[in-house]
Scaffold this motif. Structure first.
Motif, PDB file in Angstrom:
ATOM      1  N   UNK A  40       0.765  -1.112  -0.045  1.00  0.00           N
ATOM      2  CA  UNK A  40      -0.102   0.008   0.026  1.00  0.00           C
ATOM      3  C   UNK A  40       0.783   1.112   0.077  1.00  0.00           C
ATOM      4  N   UNK A  41       0.182   2.385  -0.564  1.00  0.00           N
ATOM      5  CA  UNK A  41       1.216   3.248  -0.511  1.00  0.00           C
ATOM      6  C   UNK A  41       0.184   4.808   0.086  1.00  0.00           C
ATOM      7  N   UNK A  42       0.414   5.764   0.054  1.00  0.00           N
ATOM      8  CA  UNK A  42      -0.161   7.253   0.728  1.00  0.00           C
ATOM      9  C   UNK A  42      -1.453   7.657  -0.204  1.00  0.00           C
ATOM     10  N   UNK A  43      -1.385   7.212  -1.349  1.00  0.00           N
ATOM     11  CA  UNK A  43      -2.578   8.016  -2.306  1.00  0.00           C
ATOM     12  C   UNK A  43      -3.215   6.954  -2.920  1.00  0.00           C
ATOM     13  N   UNK A  44      -4.547   7.401  -3.229  1.00  0.00           N
ATOM     14  CA  UNK A  44      -5.123   6.682  -4.374  1.00  0.00           C
ATOM     15  C   UNK A  44      -4.421   6.283  -5.454  1.00  0.00           C
ATOM     16  N   UNK A  45      -4.688   5.222  -6.395  1.00  0.00           N
ATOM     17  CA  UNK A  45      -5.713   4.413  -6.216  1.00  0.00           C
ATOM     18  C   UNK A  45      -5.060   3.162  -5.167  1.00  0.00           C
ATOM     19  N   UNK A  46      -6.116   2.593  -4.202  1.00  0.00           N
ATOM     20  CA  UNK A  46      -5.712   1.600  -3.295  1.00  0.00           C
ATOM     21  C   UNK A  46      -5.484  -0.008  -4.232  1.00  0.00           C
ATOM     22  N   UNK A  47      -4.304  -0.254  -3.807  1.00  0.00           N
ATOM     23  CA  UNK A  47      -3.520  -1.447  -4.496  1.00  0.00           C
ATOM     24  C   UNK A  47      -4.164  -2.689  -4.158  1.00  0.00           C
ATOM     25  N   UNK A  48      -4.284  -2.896  -2.609  1.00  0.00           N
ATOM     26  CA  UNK A  48      -4.971  -4.003  -2.319  1.00  0.00           C
ATOM     27  C   UNK A  48      -5.553  -3.854  -0.973  1.00  0.00           C
ATOM     28  N   UNK A  49      -6.453  -4.538  -0.289  1.00  0.00           N
ATOM     29  CA  UNK A  49      -7.065  -4.353   0.748  1.00  0.00           C
ATOM     30  C   UNK A  49      -6.618  -5.347   2.016  1.00  0.00           C
ATOM     31  N   UNK A  50      -6.603  -4.817   2.962  1.00  0.00           N
ATOM     32  CA  UNK A  50      -5.937  -5.886   4.190  1.00  0.00           C
ATOM     33  C   UNK A  50      -5.826  -5.153   5.156  1.00  0.00           C
ATOM     34  N   UNK A  51      -5.380  -5.708   6.428  1.00  0.00           N
ATOM     35  CA  UNK A  51      -5.248  -5.084   7.769  1.00  0.00           C
ATOM     36  C   UNK A  51      -3.551  -4.998   8.123  1.00  0.00           C
ATOM     37  N   UNK A  52      -2.714  -4.948   7.268  1.00  0.00           N
ATOM     38  CA  UNK A  52      -1.271  -4.997   7.451  1.00  0.00           C
ATOM     39  C   UNK A  52      -0.733  -4.009   8.140  1.00  0.00           C
ATOM     40  N   UNK A  53      -1.224  -2.662   7.673  1.00  0.00           N
ATOM     41  CA  UNK A  53      -0.822  -1.425   8.337  1.00  0.00           C
ATOM     42  C   UNK A  53      -1.365  -1.258   9.775  1.00  0.00           C
ATOM     43  N   UNK A  54      -2.662  -1.773   9.900  1.00  0.00           N
ATOM     44  CA  UNK A  54      -3.141  -1.729  11.299  1.00  0.00           C
ATOM     45  C   UNK A  54      -2.178  -2.438  12.319  1.00  0.00           C
ATOM     46  N   UNK A  55      -1.788  -3.694  11.900  1.00  0.00           N
ATOM     47  CA  UNK A  55      -0.592  -4.279  12.835  1.00  0.00           C
ATOM     48  C   UNK A  55       0.734  -3.755  12.957  1.00  0.00           C
ATOM     49  N   UNK A  56       0.897  -2.884  11.969  1.00  0.00           N
ATOM     50  CA  UNK A  56       2.465  -2.076  11.870  1.00  0.00           C
ATOM     51  C   UNK A  56       2.379  -1.051  12.927  1.00  0.00           C
ATOM     52  N   UNK A  57       1.189  -0.411  13.186  1.00  0.00           N
ATOM     53  CA  UNK A  57       0.995   0.406  14.202  1.00  0.00           C
ATOM     54  C   UNK A  57       1.705   0.202  15.725  1.00  0.00           C
ATOM     55  N   UNK A  58       1.514  -1.110  16.004  1.00  0.00           N
ATOM     56  CA  UNK A  58       1.939  -1.786  17.321  1.00  0.00           C
ATOM     57  C   UNK A  58       3.522  -2.036  16.930  1.00  0.00           C
ATOM     58  N   UNK A  59       4.227  -1.747  15.858  1.00  0.00           N
ATOM     59  CA  UNK A  59       5.777  -2.038  15.889  1.00  0.00           C
ATOM     60  C   UNK A  59       6.271  -0.929  15.770  1.00  0.00           C
ATOM     61  N   UNK A  60       7.774  -1.010  16.001  1.00  0.00           N
ATOM     62  CA  UNK A  60       8.558   0.125  16.132  1.00  0.00           C
ATOM     63  C   UNK A  60       8.622   0.767  14.517  1.00  0.00           C
ATOM     64  N   UNK A  61       8.641   2.019  14.772  1.00  0.00           N
ATOM     65  CA  UNK A  61       8.634   2.935  13.550  1.00  0.00           C
ATOM     66  C   UNK A  61      10.330   3.109  12.968  1.00  0.00           C
ATOM     67  N   UNK A  62      10.234   3.780  11.997  1.00  0.00           N
ATOM     68  CA  UNK A  62      11.681   4.377  11.579  1.00  0.00           C
ATOM     69  C   UNK A  62      12.315   5.271  12.642  1.00  0.00           C
ATOM     70  N   UNK A  63      11.575   6.194  13.137  1.00  0.00           N
ATOM     71  CA  UNK A  63      11.926   6.922  14.189  1.00  0.00           C
ATOM     72  C   UNK A  63      10.767   6.854  15.280  1.00  0.00           C
ATOM     73  N   UNK A  64      10.841   6.331  16.555  1.00  0.00           N
ATOM     74  CA  UNK A  64      10.077   6.356  17.458  1.00  0.00           C
ATOM     75  C   UNK A  64       8.863   5.264  17.386  1.00  0.00           C
TER      76      UNK A  64
END
Length: 270
Positions: A40-64
């Motif tokens: 997935x990316x930050x703009x439309x069109x949506x390439x695929x649907x899923x819950x991947x990024x909802x899970x990534x919220x609970x992971x360590x980011x690049x900064x913080x």
């Protein structure tokens, strides 16, 4: 025969539709962009649907990360809610009777609402610096948030008690009930819906506050500050996922409060 609707009706209906779209369009957009797969990316069109990024919220980011700032915002919002509701109820009870200087005290209480938020943040930072106290998200942040939530809660509770019928309290006192019993058994159950609403409003205002905390958060950020700081280095739908989860969290708080008040009302009736 059904009356034919005038063109004004359709014009107003279209205006209302645009109004609803303006209110909820950005939120719906965030929801859609957060439900994407790993590519997935930050703009439309949506390439695929899923819950991947909802899970990534609970992971360590690049900064913080998002977890610790969320915990800070949650703790700060809960404390602000408790202090704002308690102080607003007591202050509004005091203002039910006129006293010398009450008008001046009233306007001094709500004056912080007309001061720009950034100046409030700057002023609190200067005061802490003068007294040699280190600013951080908890102490100075708490003071900054209370300058925003407490006057609003106070104004709402003033309106609630202006519509309150004092005959209930008079009847309780005539029956020999002391002041504390009158408040807990008579007044509080009657104003409970307003108290719950004010509490939720204060929590939301504190949880989302950015400007008043921006200059006095210290080393550690609250969630709004962390999200703003990550907009320059987190180029993934994880930011959208944070917005989706925090919105769902806010709705869940409202639902919990509604269920809790419903159970409380049922118990009171029984």
């Amino acid at each position: 025969m059904q009356r034919r609707r005038s063109p004004v009706f359709y014009l107003l209906a279209a205006f209302f539709g645009l109004f609803v779209l303006f209110l909820y369009g950005p939120m719906i957009t965030i929801f859609i962009l957060s439900l994407q797969g790993p590519e997935g990316n930050l703009t439309f069109p949506v390439r695929s649907f899923g819950f991947y990024w909802l899970g990534q919220v609970f992971q360590e980011q690049r900064v913080g990360n998002f977890i610790e700032p969320f915990q800070r915002s949650l703790l700060l919002g809960a404390l602000v809610m408790a202090l704002s509701v308690g102080c607003a109820v007591m202050a509004s009870l005091a203002f039910r009777r006129r006293f010398k200087g009450s008008t001046l005290v009233f306007y001094l209480t709500i004056s912080s609402l007309i001061v720009p938020s950034i100046l409030i943040s700057l002023g609190i930072g200067v005061v802490f610096q003068i007294f040699g106290i280190e600013t951080n998200w908890f102490t100075s942040g708490l003071g900054a948030h209370l300058t925003w939530t407490l006057p609003i809660a106070f104004l709402i509770m003033i309106g609630v008690f202006n519509r309150f019928n004092p005959s209930y309290e008079e009847a309780a006192r005539d029956l020999g009930a002391p002041g504390l019993t009158t408040f807990s058994e008579i007044v509080l159950p009657l104003i409970a819906p307003s108290v719950v609403g004010v509490g939720l409003l204060c929590f939301t205002l504190s949880y989302d506050e950015f400007t008043r905390t921006s200059l006095i958060s210290g080393q550690y950020n609250t969630l709004p500050l962390e999200i703003f700081g990550m907009t320059t280095n987190v180029t993934s739908p994880a930011l959208y996922a944070v917005g989706t989860l925090t919105t769902l969290f806010s709705f869940s708080m409202i639902l919990i409060a509604f269920i809790g008040y419903s159970l409380y009302s049922r118990r009171q009736r029984q």
